[in-house]
Design a protein around this motif. Structure first.
Motif, PDB file in Angstrom:
ATOM      1  N   LEU A 193      -2.026  43.444  -1.638  1.00  0.00           N
ATOM      2  CA  LEU A 193      -2.718  44.127  -0.551  1.00  0.00           C
ATOM      3  C   LEU A 193      -2.876  45.612  -0.836  1.00  0.00           C
ATOM      4  O   LEU A 193      -1.906  46.301  -1.130  1.00  0.00           O
ATOM      5  CB  LEU A 193      -1.935  43.931   0.752  1.00  0.00           C
ATOM      6  N   LYS A 253      -5.452  34.903   3.982  1.00  0.00           N
ATOM      7  CA  LYS A 253      -6.518  35.385   4.849  1.00  0.00           C
ATOM      8  C   LYS A 253      -7.364  36.442   4.154  1.00  0.00           C
ATOM      9  O   LYS A 253      -8.563  36.512   4.353  1.00  0.00           O
ATOM     10  CB  LYS A 253      -5.919  36.007   6.118  1.00  0.00           C
ATOM     11  N   GLN A 254      -6.721  37.308   3.380  1.00  0.00           N
ATOM     12  CA  GLN A 254      -7.441  38.426   2.779  1.00  0.00           C
ATOM     13  C   GLN A 254      -8.054  38.073   1.427  1.00  0.00           C
ATOM     14  O   GLN A 254      -9.077  38.616   1.042  1.00  0.00           O
ATOM     15  CB  GLN A 254      -6.498  39.625   2.580  1.00  0.00           C
ATOM     16  N   PHE A 255      -7.405  37.166   0.657  1.00  0.00           N
ATOM     17  CA  PHE A 255      -7.867  36.926  -0.710  1.00  0.00           C
ATOM     18  C   PHE A 255      -7.997  35.445  -1.070  1.00  0.00           C
ATOM     19  O   PHE A 255      -8.203  35.109  -2.228  1.00  0.00           O
ATOM     20  CB  PHE A 255      -6.919  37.607  -1.705  1.00  0.00           C
ATOM     21  N   VAL A 305      -1.745  40.458  12.532  1.00  0.00           N
ATOM     22  CA  VAL A 305      -0.605  40.057  13.362  1.00  0.00           C
ATOM     23  C   VAL A 305       0.351  41.241  13.550  1.00  0.00           C
ATOM     24  O   VAL A 305       0.645  41.965  12.606  1.00  0.00           O
ATOM     25  CB  VAL A 305       0.142  38.863  12.708  1.00  0.00           C
ATOM     26  N   SER A 363      -2.105  43.502   7.626  1.00  0.00           N
ATOM     27  CA  SER A 363      -3.537  43.440   7.364  1.00  0.00           C
ATOM     28  C   SER A 363      -4.092  42.062   7.712  1.00  0.00           C
ATOM     29  O   SER A 363      -5.285  41.830   7.647  1.00  0.00           O
ATOM     30  CB  SER A 363      -3.843  43.814   5.917  1.00  0.00           C
ATOM     31  N   ASP A 364      -3.216  41.129   8.128  1.00  0.00           N
ATOM     32  CA  ASP A 364      -3.698  39.842   8.637  1.00  0.00           C
ATOM     33  C   ASP A 364      -3.914  39.900  10.150  1.00  0.00           C
ATOM     34  O   ASP A 364      -4.247  38.901  10.773  1.00  0.00           O
ATOM     35  CB  ASP A 364      -2.722  38.716   8.279  1.00  0.00           C
ATOM     36  N   PRO A 402     -10.356  43.063   0.078  1.00  0.00           N
ATOM     37  CA  PRO A 402      -9.910  41.949   0.918  1.00  0.00           C
ATOM     38  C   PRO A 402     -11.001  41.486   1.885  1.00  0.00           C
ATOM     39  O   PRO A 402     -11.860  42.275   2.284  1.00  0.00           O
ATOM     40  CB  PRO A 402      -8.721  42.528   1.688  1.00  0.00           C
ATOM     41  N   ILE A 454     -10.721  40.318   8.405  1.00  0.00           N
ATOM     42  CA  ILE A 454     -10.085  39.390   9.342  1.00  0.00           C
ATOM     43  C   ILE A 454     -10.978  39.284  10.578  1.00  0.00           C
ATOM     44  O   ILE A 454     -11.524  40.272  11.055  1.00  0.00           O
ATOM     45  CB  ILE A 454      -8.701  39.937   9.768  1.00  0.00           C
TER      46      ILE A 454
END
Lengths: 291, 86, 513
Positions: free
Chosen positions: C421, B38-40, C392, C389-390, C484, C487
């Motif tokens: 991350l 999701k981030q990268f 959740v 950081s997603d 990043p 989201i």
């Protein structure tokens, strides 16, 4: 002067360890393409270390790469790929004077092609055979790039067919020879790593023995060894206090126009002053005292 | 560069990426799995594509399983796999 | 609307009510009231021991829409929550709110109850595993309400969180409801989190697998609070309850951070006789205890107390005389349980005594140094330990916000990067703990001091530690990993994050599929 109390070996094919290598407190790190990498991963490690050197910030930590012997199938490729991303130095296994001469020439060509300053990539011969030990003087003289010798006791004792012990009496001669010759040519003498990472007392004793006969630093194979080695090789608080007093007495003597002076009833001569200055410099580099 | 045979490089250790390369018919194809997709995800694809381009690879299928590798590692593993596949 | 931290909040949330925005860590004190409790009197001839959980539920008059509570001392070995909820589901009851102090992977069966409408609301201070994922996906009818450990006690005492029936997992209990956690096959030591539930719930049911002759001394929760007692075969799996030993990390990066954090503590001037200290049980935090122990021994420092969840390591320090006392809300391993049983100065504490901001002074207020973790920390020092950081949910405050607010020096220890991350970011995904209560962050590549703490910054500048601004620290991380992607979230609120005083510090929104 570069403080080189510890040189920490890190496996060259482990990205997690490579990217943290510079922050573990060692004065130098050795990214290892030789013994730490299996035969079928030599190509992978070489590319990984190359990319690491060209993109990561090792923030002030000296980075040395141990290439494979140029007598092996991998040495030339290692040298050609790694030198182009300019490590601080290359550690040459089982080094002979011929090897060092040849590597020196190759490095000069690469430095010219890449526009690096000529002679900027330094060398550390690794002494790990009886012939290597006996010919060490020639090996050192084979290139001006040599800035230190690393003693590899495991391979050396294997070559001699003798047993490696915790006390290390079997490498007494090798240490003395490396320390003395390195001193003669004003380069660093780096002691062999201590193999048992859980034996802290053994490590400290071993490091003290090496320091006592003139080794200037020690290789480490685990980050946990660093602090203990530094403790031995860093100037003690007493040494620092004494050095400060020597330098203060020298200043006062200068002010009073005295050429010769004494401290605690002992004559202070040039070597003592030199030693005091060295200790203060080392203590500053080690972060024990502030500027 | 032409991909002649399947090859792989890297590992599933954390901070590493496991890359498999196969010959492909119509252009490059990338299958990516990542713990930070999701981030990268986009960035990792970009790095793989860039590396293929630098190596002049035009017909390869890449299957990559990422465990949080940084760009320098992704590039190294893709290049290693490609050179092994030649 | 926005709260003082700039987090966007709805004015009203269905299933939660009106939102009181967070307005500063110490802005909501003053005079507070506690709720009244109605008590069903027990006559001399009454029998409290009942045959089954079902019978207890019937006697407690369980019905749709009630709130039932649980505590988490049995952690990932807990059987009680699942046993009770299965029984409630079997009885055809719906629309239950589960107030569990923490929810773990072992509570996965709760997901089915959520899907079937048996459970429509959750209160928790921490949740991880399948339930946290289900909540994040928006399966729960009403948003989950996330408290802090002290905040949960406050909410129970004030009546904000009204518990109809509290279930106490009782490692040892007698037939009249005296409970302790120090004996029995599921011994877990201190029962600190269960105490507010026992004191303020409408009905209290003790569930035990070690029914002993009256009275079950030492008494941690006494008979005056307990309505019914149920004997079951087992309340938990010892393997999931307490680990045999707590180990210090061997990770060299973690050890380096711990060492630097200890140097920060030394430089702060707080590490002297009378020192008080708290640290978590995990990786880097516990390693800080190791280095602090070395310094205390070397310099002959005699501390006052250590607090929180207690590990064997902290017990060792106490038994070596490095601390006069321990305040224990939860034992993390068998050594801590053993010490809690044996040592008089190994003092139990309730969740309220531990961290409630609305009582006459919690233990956290007496802490010199607190060692905290972080999933993310932003340039304003706000910390996230609630979501990954997603986006959740994977945790929660627990005692994080309470100890940060109370302690003189709150230190966040974390690696600068976890995998790929970055931990230091512009804006955290969720604010758990406000930056005004966090003093310093220590990472392997640098240390940043909250600009509110110029005094500390001056002291640290005297050391050789790598001091930098938090923006510089963020840049260091970004240089290594890149930035990043953001989201994307839906508007739907899946969880409300309450600060310890009951105001809303943030909400968690549903991640876009």
């Amino acid at each position: 002067m570069k403080l080189r109390r510890t040189m920490l070996f890190m496996p060259g094919n482990n990205p997690g360890m490579i990217q943290n290598a510079s922050i573990l407190g060692a004065d130098s790190v050795i990214l290892d393409l030789e013994d730490a990498v299996s035969i079928d991963e030599k190509d992978a490690a070489r590319m990984l270390v190359r990319n690491a050197l060209s993109t990561l910030d090792f923030s002030g930590c000296e980075v040395v790469v141990r290439i494979n012997s140029i007598q092996s199938d991998f040495g030339y490729d290692d040298l050609n790929v790694i030198a182009r991303v300019k490590p601080d130095a290359i550690l040459v296994p089982k080094a002979t004077s011929d090897d060092i001469e040849e590597i020196d020439e190759i490095l000069s060509i690469i430095e010219r092609e890449e526009g690096f300053k000529l002679g900027s990539i330094k060398l550390f011969p690794l002494v790990e055979t009886a012939i290597g030990l006996e010919n060490i003087r020639e090996t050192i003289l084979a290139s001006k790039r040599n800035i230190g010798v690393l003693l590899g006791a495991e391979d050396l004792t294997a070559d001699m067919g003798i047993k490696r012990t915790r006390e290390g009496n079997e490498i007494f001669y090798a240490r003395n020879r490396v320390a003395s010759i390195c001193k003669a040519y004003k380069i660093d003498a780096i002691d062999t790593p201590f193999a048992d990472v859980n034996d802290v007392e053994g490590l400290i004793e071993d490091t003290k023995r090496a320091k006592a006969i003139g080794m200037t630093g020690k290789a480490a194979i685990n980050p946990r060894q660093i602090d203990y080695i530094h403790e031995v090789f860093s100037p003690s608080m007493e040494e620092i206090m004494y050095a400060k007093r020597v330098l203060k007495a020298k200043e006062e003597a200068l002010k009073e126009g005295k050429g010769v002076f004494s401290l605690d009833g002992k004559m202070v001569d040039a070597p003592i002053i030199q030693r005091a200055e060295n200790i203060i410099l080392k203590a500053k580099l080690a972060g024990i005292i502030r500027e | 560069m032409k991909i002649n045979n399947p090859a792989k490089a890297g590992s599933l250790e954390s901070n590493d990426i496991f890359v498999m390369v196969f010959p492909n018919e119509n252009g490059n194809e990338i299958e990516l799995e990542s713990i930070v997709i999701k981030q990268f995800g986009k960035r990792i694809r970009e790095v793989i594509e860039e590396t293929l381009k630098e190596l002049n690879v035009e017909n390869a299928k890449i299957i990559a399983k990422d465990r949080g590798a940084l760009d320098y590692t992704i590039k190294a593993r893709v290049e290693t796999a490609i050179r092994r596949a030649m | 609307m926005e709260n003082i931290l700039g987090r966007v909040l709805p004015e009203y949330i269905e299933g939660y009510g009106e939102v009181k925005p967070f307005s500063g860590a110490f802005n909501n004190l003053g005079i507070k009231s506690k709720k009244q409790v109605s008590v069903k009197c027990v006559a001399p001839s009454d029998v409290k021991l009942v045959e089954s959980i079902k019978e207890a539920l019937i006697k407690c008059e369980i019905k749709d829409g009630m709130t039932v509570s649980f505590h988490h001392h049995l952690r990932n070995g807990d059987y009680v929550l699942n046993m009770v909820m299965d029984e409630i589901a079997k009885m055809g009851i719906k629309d239950i709110r589960v107030a569990a102090s923490s929810i773990f992977p072992v509570h996965a069966p709760l997901v089915e109850h959520i899907k079937n409408g048996v459970v429509t609301g959750i209160y928790a201070n921490y949740m991880s595993g399948p339930v946290a994922e289900a909540v994040s996906r928006g399966l729960l009818k009403y948003p989950a309400i996330m408290h802090t450990h002290g905040g949960r006690a406050r909410a129970i005492e004030s009546g904000d969180l009204k518990i109809d029936i509290a279930f106490i997992a009782a490692p040892t209990c007698d037939e009249y409801g005296n409970i302790n956690g120090v004996y029995g096959p599921s011994a877990c030591g201190s029962l600190g989190y269960a105490i507010p539930d026992a004191m303020y719930a409408g009905r209290v049911v003790a569930i035990t697998d070690n029914l002993v002759a009256y009275p079950a001394c030492p008494i941690e929760i006494s008979q005056e609070y307990v309505d019914y007692i149920v004997k079951v075969d087992s309340i938990g799996d010892p393997k999931g309850i307490v680990s045999g030993t707590t180990k210090i990390t061997k990770d060299p990066v973690g050890l380096k951070i711990a060492k630097m954090a200890t140097e920060v503590i030394e430089a702060s001037g707080l590490l002297k006789d009378g020192f008080s200290f708290q640290t978590g049980a995990g990786g880097i935090s516990l390693a800080v205890a190791k280095y602090v122990r070395d310094v205390m021994k070397k310099n002959g420092i005699k501390g006052s107390f250590a607090a929180g969840g207690i590990t064997g390591y902290i017990v060792d320090m106490f038994e070596e005389g490095l601390f006069e006392a321990l305040f224990d809300v939860q034992c993390f391993d068998l050594k801590a349980v053993e010490s809690y049983r044996r040592n008089v100065a190994h003092q139990g504490m309730s969740a309220s005594l531990y961290g409630n901001p609305h009582n006459k002074g919690a233990v956290v207020n007496r802490l010199d140094v607190m060692i905290l973790g972080a999933t993310e920390i932003d340039v304003n020092f706000n910390v996230n330990v609630t979501t990954g950081s997603d986006g959740v949910i994977m945790g929660g405050s627990g005692g994080h916000s309470d100890t940060a607010a109370g302690s003189k020096l709150a230190i966040v220890v974390t690696k600068l990067l976890k995998g790929r991350l970055p931990i230091v970011v512009d804006k955290v995904t969720t604010v758990t703990t406000p930056g005004e209560t966090v003093d310093v962050i220590v990472t392997e590549r640098g240390i940043a001091v909250n600009p509110r703490r110029q005094d500390l910054l001056e002291k640290l500048k005297e050391t050789n530690l790598p001091i930098m601004t938090i923006e510089e620290l963020k840049k260091l991380a970004e240089n290594m990993v890149g930035t990043p992607e953001k989201i994307e979230f839906d508007d739907k609120v899946v969880a409300v994050v309450e600060y310890r005083d009951g105001t809303v510090i943030d909400v968690v929104r549903k991640v876009k599929e």
